[in-house]
Structure formats: C-alpha cells, structure tokens
Design a protein around this motif. Structure first.
Motif, PDB file in Angstrom:
ATOM      1  N   CYS A 121     -40.176  45.996  10.321  1.00  0.00           N
ATOM      2  CA  CYS A 121     -38.873  45.536   9.874  1.00  0.00           C
ATOM      3  C   CYS A 121     -38.881  45.404   8.359  1.00  0.00           C
ATOM      4  CB  CYS A 121     -38.539  44.197  10.519  1.00  0.00           C
ATOM      5  SG  CYS A 121     -38.464  44.309  12.308  1.00  0.00           S
ATOM      6  N   ARG A 161     -33.311  57.841  20.346  1.00  0.00           N
ATOM      7  CA  ARG A 161     -34.489  57.353  19.633  1.00  0.00           C
ATOM      8  C   ARG A 161     -35.480  56.870  20.666  1.00  0.00           C
ATOM      9  NH1 ARG A 161     -32.787  52.653  18.397  1.00  0.00           N
ATOM     10  NH2 ARG A 161     -34.713  51.645  19.002  1.00  0.00           N
ATOM     11  N   CYS A 170     -31.644  50.537  16.283  1.00  0.00           N
ATOM     12  CA  CYS A 170     -32.679  50.645  15.253  1.00  0.00           C
ATOM     13  C   CYS A 170     -34.020  50.239  15.847  1.00  0.00           C
ATOM     14  CB  CYS A 170     -32.336  49.778  14.041  1.00  0.00           C
ATOM     15  SG  CYS A 170     -32.312  48.016  14.395  1.00  0.00           S
ATOM     16  N   SER A 171     -35.100  50.395  15.094  1.00  0.00           N
ATOM     17  CA  SER A 171     -36.443  50.205  15.640  1.00  0.00           C
ATOM     18  C   SER A 171     -36.999  48.798  15.415  1.00  0.00           C
ATOM     19  CB  SER A 171     -37.385  51.240  15.039  1.00  0.00           C
ATOM     20  OG  SER A 171     -36.884  52.529  15.287  1.00  0.00           O
ATOM     21  N   CYS A 172     -36.116  47.822  15.202  1.00  0.00           N
ATOM     22  CA  CYS A 172     -36.586  46.439  15.021  1.00  0.00           C
ATOM     23  C   CYS A 172     -36.940  45.815  16.369  1.00  0.00           C
ATOM     24  CB  CYS A 172     -35.505  45.588  14.362  1.00  0.00           C
ATOM     25  SG  CYS A 172     -35.210  46.015  12.656  1.00  0.00           S
ATOM     26  N   LEU A 173     -37.885  44.886  16.274  1.00  0.00           N
ATOM     27  CA  LEU A 173     -38.355  44.136  17.430  1.00  0.00           C
ATOM     28  C   LEU A 173     -37.225  43.301  18.045  1.00  0.00           C
ATOM     29  CD1 LEU A 173     -41.325  43.709  18.372  1.00  0.00           C
ATOM     30  CD2 LEU A 173     -41.362  41.658  16.970  1.00  0.00           C
ATOM     31  N   ASP A 190     -38.206  54.242  22.154  1.00  0.00           N
ATOM     32  CA  ASP A 190     -38.220  52.770  22.084  1.00  0.00           C
ATOM     33  C   ASP A 190     -39.526  52.284  21.457  1.00  0.00           C
ATOM     34  OD1 ASP A 190     -37.412  50.136  22.534  1.00  0.00           O
ATOM     35  OD2 ASP A 190     -38.250  50.097  24.567  1.00  0.00           O
ATOM     36  N   THR A 212     -37.367  47.565  21.421  1.00  0.00           N
ATOM     37  CA  THR A 212     -36.626  47.616  20.153  1.00  0.00           C
ATOM     38  C   THR A 212     -35.128  47.447  20.394  1.00  0.00           C
ATOM     39  OG1 THR A 212     -36.298  50.021  20.219  1.00  0.00           O
ATOM     40  CG2 THR A 212     -38.337  49.215  19.204  1.00  0.00           C
ATOM     41  N   LYS A 213     -34.420  47.243  19.295  1.00  0.00           N
ATOM     42  CA  LYS A 213     -32.980  47.030  19.359  1.00  0.00           C
ATOM     43  C   LYS A 213     -32.251  48.294  19.817  1.00  0.00           C
ATOM     44  CE  LYS A 213     -32.871  43.222  16.044  1.00  0.00           C
ATOM     45  NZ  LYS A 213     -32.275  42.677  14.796  1.00  0.00           N
ATOM     46  N   HIS A 259     -36.717  40.063  12.015  1.00  0.00           N
ATOM     47  CA  HIS A 259     -36.622  41.207  12.920  1.00  0.00           C
ATOM     48  C   HIS A 259     -35.382  42.020  12.538  1.00  0.00           C
ATOM     49  CE1 HIS A 259     -38.784  38.558  16.164  1.00  0.00           C
ATOM     50  NE2 HIS A 259     -39.559  38.852  15.152  1.00  0.00           N
ATOM     51  N   CYS A 260     -35.295  42.345  11.271  1.00  0.00           N
ATOM     52  CA  CYS A 260     -34.075  42.981  10.759  1.00  0.00           C
ATOM     53  C   CYS A 260     -34.411  44.163   9.863  1.00  0.00           C
ATOM     54  CB  CYS A 260     -33.275  41.981   9.926  1.00  0.00           C
ATOM     55  SG  CYS A 260     -32.688  40.577  10.866  1.00  0.00           S
ATOM     56  N   CYS A 261     -33.420  45.050   9.762  1.00  0.00           N
ATOM     57  CA  CYS A 261     -33.555  46.198   8.864  1.00  0.00           C
ATOM     58  C   CYS A 261     -32.159  46.527   8.340  1.00  0.00           C
ATOM     59  CB  CYS A 261     -34.165  47.375   9.614  1.00  0.00           C
ATOM     60  SG  CYS A 261     -33.015  48.173  10.737  1.00  0.00           S
TER      61      CYS A 261
END
Lengths: 93, 480
Positions: A68, A61, B26-29, A63, B22-23, B39-41
């Motif tokens: 969110c 993926r 996943c694409s969370c901050l 970055d 990002t994590k 900052h969750c999904c």
C-alpha cells in the motif's frame, strides 16, 4: 435545464452557487445538453446497445496483495491531518 | 382495531464484506483493523487519474453466493456509478451495479417453528464499501479513515416476503450460515462485515397492496434487528390507527433508547443518478465458468442437516443448531471422527459450549480450541478417566488456554477415582460424619442419599466415579 434543476444538482454535489452563477450555468448547461441532443438524432437501428466506449471486456486483476501507499505520502496534500487521518469539517450524523 | 389486524411486511438488504485478500478495484489489503489509512493507495483514495481494475475473485465469490442461494447468474454484467456526496466516499460515487446485477431471482428456505417458507432473493450485486468516519474526541471535526474504502461487498436484496421479526431472524441466520459455508465472507457482525437494512411496512390483513415503507439502515446485530422491527411495526400501526400517514423515509435505530429516528429531511430525497462506469469494461461469466464454480461449492447446511439426522441419529432440532454455523458444524463433524460418539459431541456443543460462548459474549468463530481437543475430551469421559462434571472444568480450561485435555487433567490432578477401595474409604467416612442423614434415609427420605453422595463428591473434589460411588453408598449404608 432550468434554474431550479441547477440548484438541485448543486445541492446534490454540495456546491454553493450564487444567483449569478445559477443563471450562468443554467444557460451554459443548456447549450451543452443541446449539443449532446444531436447524438440522440443519429439513427441507431439495428445496432446493439453499448454501455462502454471500451472495446475490451473482462479486464480482471489477480487477487494478490501489493504494497500500500506510505501513509505520510498519502496524506501529504491534505489540509489538516490528525491521528493519521484526513481531518475535515464536522459531519453531523 | 389492534395489532392483530395488521400484517407486517419486511424485505432486507444485506451487505456482506467478501473475504478476498485484496480490495475490489485495487491491490490493497482488505484486513479489518490496522492503523488508519495504511491499507490505502491512490485508487481507493480517489486520487485523480487512477484507474480501477476489477478483482476476479470478487466476481467468483459473488457467483458462489448466487449459486448457493438458487439465483440465476447473469452471463453479461457491468459496473455502474452511484452518485452521492458523503465524506466516507472519496470519489463522491460508489461503484456498484444498477440494472444488470450479477445474480437474480433466487431464494432461500427458512424454518420458524414447524413452518418452512421460501424467501425470495431479488438480486445480488457487487460493490465497494465506504471508508469510516471517526469523530474527533474534542468535537472539532471529523476524521476519515479509508482502510475500508474499496473493500468488496455483495448486497443481497430480498423480496418483501417476511412477515415477522422471527422470520427475519431465521432468514438472516440462514443467509449468514450459507455465506460462511461457502467461505465468501466471515460474517462478523461486530466488525461490520455483515449488516442489514430493514424495509418495513404494514397493511391490514387481507390487503393486497403494500403500505408505505420505511428503511432502517446498517443494523449489525440480530438482537437489535428484532427489537427495531417490533418497535417500528408498533409505531407504524399507531400512526395509522390515529388516522395518520406513514412517510417514506430513512430511519436510524438507536439501541440505547430503543427507538427509531428520522435520518434525513424530506427535501434531501436521494437521487443517485446511476450511469455505467466508463473506467470499467463489461464482464462476462460464461456457462462453463458457472459450472466450474458450482462444482467447487462445498456441502451446504441443508444437506449436512439431513446427514446428521439420518446417519448420526441427531434430532432435527439439534441438527438445526449444529448446522446454524459452519464453525459448529465443522466442530461437530471433526470431533465425532475423533470420539465416535456423535450424540455426546452434539450435547457438549449445544449445551456447554453454547453456554460458555454466551457468557463470554463471543462469536462461534472465536472458539479457541480444536475439534480434536473436544473429541479427546469426550473420549476421556467415555473411558471413565474423568467424570462429566470434571469434563466441564476441562472445557472451561480449553476456552482459557487451549491444550491437550489429557495434559489439563494431569496438571490439575483431575483423574477420576475408580478404585473401589479408595471410594469405600470416602463413603465410610461420610456415613460416619452424617448420622442424621443416614437415619433420614432409613426413615424413607431418599433425598438424604443424594446429600451424602454430594458430600463424597466434595470430599474427592468431584473426582469419584459417580456410578461406583452410588453403588458403594447403597451397599454400605445398611451396615450403619
């Protein structure tokens, strides 16, 4: 898979099992493991070890930050919420 | 038998949060702080049916860390599940790496006193951080914040090569500075982005077998780590001296009481049941990619240090301090470009700036002013516009409210008085008012002159040019 092993696994998974359940699962898991044992009997000479059923490798993926999840939505199925957090039974450290 | 008869054996597991945007899956901050659970999904909170996808930058950052610590990089790697049940880990497993870490067999060099030593790095692998548990203020439950869940980490495992708290301190500082230089982690210990587990055992000097070790978890300050090591080594020696046996266990260091406590009961022995994560395909880092990453690495502390000694004539001791953090080193280099006076820049950083940082209990990375400000401040001193004691006041101001040093001086009327006429007037006044000191000086008490100069400095609020002031006193005192 004896009863002692079932109890240990249950403890590691924080499951509380009754004595009856321990007996039941011990028998059932034994069947499952025996079934899986058949795989061990297959001749794999000359084949490379694989650790994934996925054919592909290198799925990455970029970055890049995406939005969110809305917190209210995230916590919607939570039994108890306090200060925007999941509330759970007290964990003793 | 006494403590001197034993050798302490220490290995470290250092966790460092990577500063990717990002994590890991996943694409969370990843940003620290933020309202809980914002900052969750579904992926990092382990909702059913979600699929993790590896962040390519995480792999790149970990490879950088591996190359900077002389590791071999694995061409083939995979992710594994480490199973354990704790509420800060929503999946009930952590995605980590088990038998095929991304990097292995490296080392870093440390210096303690005059001794140089290589500390082996067993492995570096990538994994995800857990969430944070907060205790309900009324004690009725635990509150879970998953902002940190899924933040990428590297775990750097050392060989049991360290023999004292001093070596551990040197190793950690070196490791921290390397990670800062290559910009893979901001290493803020207060925010938990760098933390260490300390594995410690003791053995009789000359013994070849290791003793039973204990593990102290999640230490996040250099000071605590040093104290904990001293305490735990003493405790183990005492147990052995009294004929006891060391239990292999996990300990918690309590900073307030200065003691270690057992964390888990023995029957809870961990069994992580690792297995390859079926959601994540294997990944490769080809030789070509490795060499591209290697090319992109910035100059590391060892090489900068060499340059400071050879090009700028800075002492080895001072060079060591300057390269101990990227912030200091960058500050030094950029301020030197502005002021062309490397020794002065080095002195200001090592004495004054360090003093203020320690007083304010700040991290070096939090220095608010720019290298240009520091360079200009030193220029103003070198040109004689201000004295170095006024320079210290300007520095304090730079910490409070960073702006152009020249502006600070003008606003406060701090420009140095170098006008001989003006200085002469002050000198005459002070000599008149302090006839006793004048007499003392003439009677051979040299110290009296220092007192008079001090009075004149006070009179001019520290603004008199000290060189001219001294000369003027020596010239005028004979006329009294």
């Amino acid at each position: 898979m004896n009863e002692e092993e079932i109890r240990r696994l249950a403890k590691l998974s924080r499951l509380s099992l009754t004595d009856e359940e321990v007996k039941k699962f011990s028998a059932e898991l034994k069947d499952i493991i025996e079934l899986c044992q058949q795989v061990n009997n297959i001749n794999t000479d000359g084949l490379e070890t694989s650790t994934s059923s996925l054919e592909k490798s290198n799925v990455f993926r970029k970055d890049e930050v995406k939005e969110c999840m809305d917190r209210e939505k995230l916590l919607r199925n939570c039994e108890e919420v306090e200060d925007g957090m999941f509330k759970i039974p007290k964990v003793i450290n | 038998m006494s403590r001197e008869d034993y050798e302490i054996v220490i290995g470290l597991e250092v966790h460092s949060e990577l500063s990717t945007n990002t994590k890991i899956f996943c694409s969370c901050l990843t940003k620290f702080g933020g309202e809980p659970n914002t900052h969750c999904c579904p992926i990092c909170t382990a909702m059913p049916g979600t699929l993790p996808v590896l962040n390519e930058e995480v792999v790149k950052y970990a490879v950088k860390a591996g190359l900077a610590t002389n590791c071999e990089i694995s061409i083939e790697s995979k992710n594994d599940r480490k199973n354990y049940f704790y509420p800060d880990l929503p999946k009930a497993y952590q995605i980590s790496q088990y038998d095929e870490p991304l990097c292995k067999k490296g080392y870093i060099e440390i210096e303690t006193g005059k001794e140089k030593k290589k500390i082996g790095i067993t492995r570096i692998h990538i994994e995800e951080d857990a969430g944070k548990l907060n205790h309900d203020p009324y004690g009725r439950g635990t509150l879970v914040d998953l902002n940190r869940a899924g933040v990428p980490l590297i775990e750097i495992v050392s060989e049991p090569d360290m023999r004292s708290a001093e070596e551990v301190d040197a190793y950690l500082k070196k490791l921290k500075s390397i990670l800062e230089y290559i910009e893979v982690s901001d290493c803020k210990m207060q925010e938990g982005s760098l933390r260490a587990d300390v594995n410690l055992s003791i053995r009789k000097k000359g013994a070849t077998e290791f003793g039973t070790r204990t593990e102290m978890k999640n230490m996040n300050s250099f000071r605590s780590i040093v104290r904990a090591i001293e305490y735990e080594a003493d405790r183990q020696i005492e147990v052995i001296e009294n004929g006891g046996k060391i239990e292999q266990e996990t300990l918690r260091w309590d900073d307030v009481s200065g003691k270690t406590f057992s964390m888990r009961d023995k029957e809870d022995a961990q069994d992580y049941r690792y297995f390859p994560d079926p959601d994540l395909p294997r990944f490769t880092v080809t030789k070509e990619v490795q060499s591209i990453i290697k090319e992109s690495l910035p100059e590391l502390p060892e090489s900068r240090k060499k340059r400071y000694i050879e090009e700028y004539g800075i002492s080895e001791r001072d060079s060591n301090i300057l390269v101990s953090s990227k912030k200091y080193s960058d500050l030094f280099e950029k301020a030197t470009m502005v002021s062309n006076n490397p020794k002065a820049v080095s002195n200001w950083i090592i004495t004054e700036i360090t003093r203020i940082i320690n007083e304010k209990e700040m991290e070096q990375s939090e220095i608010p002013f720019s290298a240009e400000h520091l360079g200009k401040l030193i220029n103003l001193i070198d040109k004689g516009t201000i004295s170095s004691s006024i320079g210290k006041k300007v520095l304090e101001e730079l910490f409070e409210n960073p702006r152009e040093p020249e502006l600070i001086i003008n606003e406060n009327g701090w420009i140095q008085i170098s006008d001989e006429g003006a200085i002469k007037n002050v000198v005459l006044k002070i000599l008149k008012e302090n006839s006793q000191s004048v007499a003392d000086y003439k009677a051979g008490k040299d110290k009296a002159l220092g007192f008079l100069v001090g009075q004149a400095m006070k009179e001019t609020k520290g603004k008199a040019n000290p060189k001219i002031l001294n000369e003027m006193f020596l010239k005028e005192i004979s006329n009294f």
